[in-house]
Design a protein around this motif. Structure first.
Motif, PDB file in Angstrom:
ATOM      1  N   GLY A 131     101.820 140.357 -40.260  1.00  0.00           N
ATOM      2  CA  GLY A 131     102.786 139.419 -40.799  1.00  0.00           C
ATOM      3  C   GLY A 131     102.207 138.084 -41.202  1.00  0.00           C
ATOM      4  O   GLY A 131     100.989 137.917 -41.347  1.00  0.00           O
ATOM      5  N   ALA A 132     103.107 137.113 -41.373  1.00  0.00           N
ATOM      6  CA  ALA A 132     102.706 135.810 -41.909  1.00  0.00           C
ATOM      7  C   ALA A 132     103.423 134.676 -41.184  1.00  0.00           C
ATOM      8  O   ALA A 132     104.548 134.836 -40.704  1.00  0.00           O
ATOM      9  N   ILE A 133     102.738 133.541 -41.132  1.00  0.00           N
ATOM     10  CA  ILE A 133     103.314 132.304 -40.600  1.00  0.00           C
ATOM     11  C   ILE A 133     103.246 131.245 -41.695  1.00  0.00           C
ATOM     12  O   ILE A 133     102.209 131.085 -42.342  1.00  0.00           O
ATOM     13  N   VAL A 134     104.338 130.538 -41.903  1.00  0.00           N
ATOM     14  CA  VAL A 134     104.336 129.362 -42.775  1.00  0.00           C
ATOM     15  C   VAL A 134     104.880 128.198 -41.968  1.00  0.00           C
ATOM     16  O   VAL A 134     105.967 128.285 -41.389  1.00  0.00           O
ATOM     17  N   ILE A 178     103.006 124.243 -45.779  1.00  0.00           N
ATOM     18  CA  ILE A 178     103.518 123.560 -46.961  1.00  0.00           C
ATOM     19  C   ILE A 178     103.516 122.066 -46.689  1.00  0.00           C
ATOM     20  O   ILE A 178     103.598 121.625 -45.538  1.00  0.00           O
ATOM     21  N   MET A 179     103.413 121.279 -47.761  1.00  0.00           N
ATOM     22  CA  MET A 179     103.379 119.823 -47.619  1.00  0.00           C
ATOM     23  C   MET A 179     104.453 119.195 -48.511  1.00  0.00           C
ATOM     24  O   MET A 179     104.197 118.862 -49.665  1.00  0.00           O
ATOM     25  N   ARG A 208     111.531 128.880 -52.087  1.00  0.00           N
ATOM     26  CA  ARG A 208     110.879 129.894 -52.922  1.00  0.00           C
ATOM     27  C   ARG A 208     109.375 129.932 -52.682  1.00  0.00           C
ATOM     28  O   ARG A 208     108.760 131.007 -52.698  1.00  0.00           O
ATOM     29  N   VAL A 209     108.765 128.766 -52.466  1.00  0.00           N
ATOM     30  CA  VAL A 209     107.326 128.735 -52.168  1.00  0.00           C
ATOM     31  C   VAL A 209     107.053 129.395 -50.816  1.00  0.00           C
ATOM     32  O   VAL A 209     106.097 130.166 -50.659  1.00  0.00           O
ATOM     33  N   ILE A 210     107.899 129.100 -49.845  1.00  0.00           N
ATOM     34  CA  ILE A 210     107.744 129.710 -48.525  1.00  0.00           C
ATOM     35  C   ILE A 210     107.864 131.231 -48.620  1.00  0.00           C
ATOM     36  O   ILE A 210     107.070 131.977 -48.015  1.00  0.00           O
ATOM     37  N   MET A 211     108.835 131.698 -49.392  1.00  0.00           N
ATOM     38  CA  MET A 211     109.022 133.138 -49.539  1.00  0.00           C
ATOM     39  C   MET A 211     107.823 133.784 -50.223  1.00  0.00           C
ATOM     40  O   MET A 211     107.396 134.878 -49.837  1.00  0.00           O
ATOM     41  N   PHE A 212     107.264 133.099 -51.204  1.00  0.00           N
ATOM     42  CA  PHE A 212     106.043 133.612 -51.830  1.00  0.00           C
ATOM     43  C   PHE A 212     104.933 133.758 -50.806  1.00  0.00           C
ATOM     44  O   PHE A 212     104.259 134.793 -50.736  1.00  0.00           O
ATOM     45  N   VAL A 226      99.821 123.914 -48.999  1.00  0.00           N
ATOM     46  CA  VAL A 226     100.347 123.947 -50.356  1.00  0.00           C
ATOM     47  C   VAL A 226     101.262 122.754 -50.620  1.00  0.00           C
ATOM     48  O   VAL A 226     102.263 122.570 -49.929  1.00  0.00           O
ATOM     49  N   PRO A 227     100.963 121.937 -51.636  1.00  0.00           N
ATOM     50  CA  PRO A 227     101.849 120.823 -51.985  1.00  0.00           C
ATOM     51  C   PRO A 227     103.182 121.336 -52.504  1.00  0.00           C
ATOM     52  O   PRO A 227     103.229 122.244 -53.328  1.00  0.00           O
ATOM     53  N   VAL A 228     104.280 120.764 -52.017  1.00  0.00           N
ATOM     54  CA  VAL A 228     105.615 121.115 -52.528  1.00  0.00           C
ATOM     55  C   VAL A 228     106.422 119.827 -52.741  1.00  0.00           C
ATOM     56  O   VAL A 228     107.609 119.779 -52.478  1.00  0.00           O
TER      57      VAL A 228
END
Length: 232
Positions: A131-134, A178-179, A208-212, A226-228
């Motif tokens: 899996g993944a962590i954000v 994310i930032m 949407r960035v998190i889901m990606f 990742v800049p957001v």
């Protein structure tokens, strides 16, 4: 260009899910078919979370509560595929020599300790599903600034722990951060009524960035910040 995600059959945990960003992220994952487990220390206001999102109340600064929450989630839903660490807060206004130690502790507990504990107890389950962590760092973590040093330091810690988790679990569990900068929420609009709100990024855009980053499209991305923050 429209982007669609399909998280059918996936179980996603979102911390800080009673807040503006966390609730949006939870709802967007649910729309994409995920089984969403929304966690927070306070219950969300009525109507904040869409029907079908499962809420788990817990203090994620308390390790025993974090461990038991993840055990319950996996027992209820059979697996864990993604963890999204949204829990966090900001407080500033004083230089370091005038900052209360209680403020320092609170900022590190809510912003960094929650991310550490959630990740610690999610990783064993995420290893089983690759899996993944954000996690949520901040643009402010990239440099020092006046009046909110402990917040910036805590969010920098989120970035470094993200890189560490990525290194320690290379090829097994992906970890990214994310930032954001100022997010377009009702609370921020009320606090900063004279700002140019059109430059602020909306929670759904960040979602949407998190889901990606949690999707198969980001299989080769781990350890990134990742800049957001758009034009904010």
């Amino acid at each position: 260009m429209s982007v669609e995600f399909d998280f059918s059959g996936k179980v996603v945990v979102v911390t800080g899910a009673s807040g503006a960003l966390g609730s949006t992220v939870a709802n967007e994952f649910a729309k994409a078919g995920a089984t969403v487990c929304a966690a927070d220390v306070v219950e969300p206001e009525s109507g904040t979370l869409t029907a079908g999102v499962h809420f788990y109340e817990g203090d994620f600064t308390d390790e025993a509560e974090v461990e038991s929450t993840f055990e319950k989630i996996v027992a209820d839903h059979g697996q864990l595929d993604a963890l999204v660490n949204i829990a966090g807060t900001w407080k500033g206004g004083t230089p370091i020599d005038e900052t209360e130690v209680g403020t320092f502790d609170m900022l590190f507990n809510v912003n960094l300790k929650t991310m550490f504990l959630a990740s610690k107890h999610a990783i064993p389950h995420l290893k089983e599903t690759k899996g993944a962590i954000v996690s949520t760092s901040a643009r402010a973590s990239l440099e020092g600034g006046k009046g909110d040093g402990p917040y910036r330091a805590a969010k920098a810690g989120v970035r470094l722990l993200t890189e560490t988790i990525a290194e320690e679990n290379n090829g097994v569990v992906r970890a990214n951060a994310i930032m954001p900068s100022v997010i377009d929420t009702p609370q921020n609009r009320e606090a900063m009524p004279d700002s140019d709100h059109d430059t602020w990024v909306k929670p759904a855009e960040i979602a949407r960035v998190i889901m990606f980053l949690c999707s198969d499209a980001a299989d080769v991305t781990s350890g990134a910040a990742v800049p957001v923050y758009g034009e904010a």
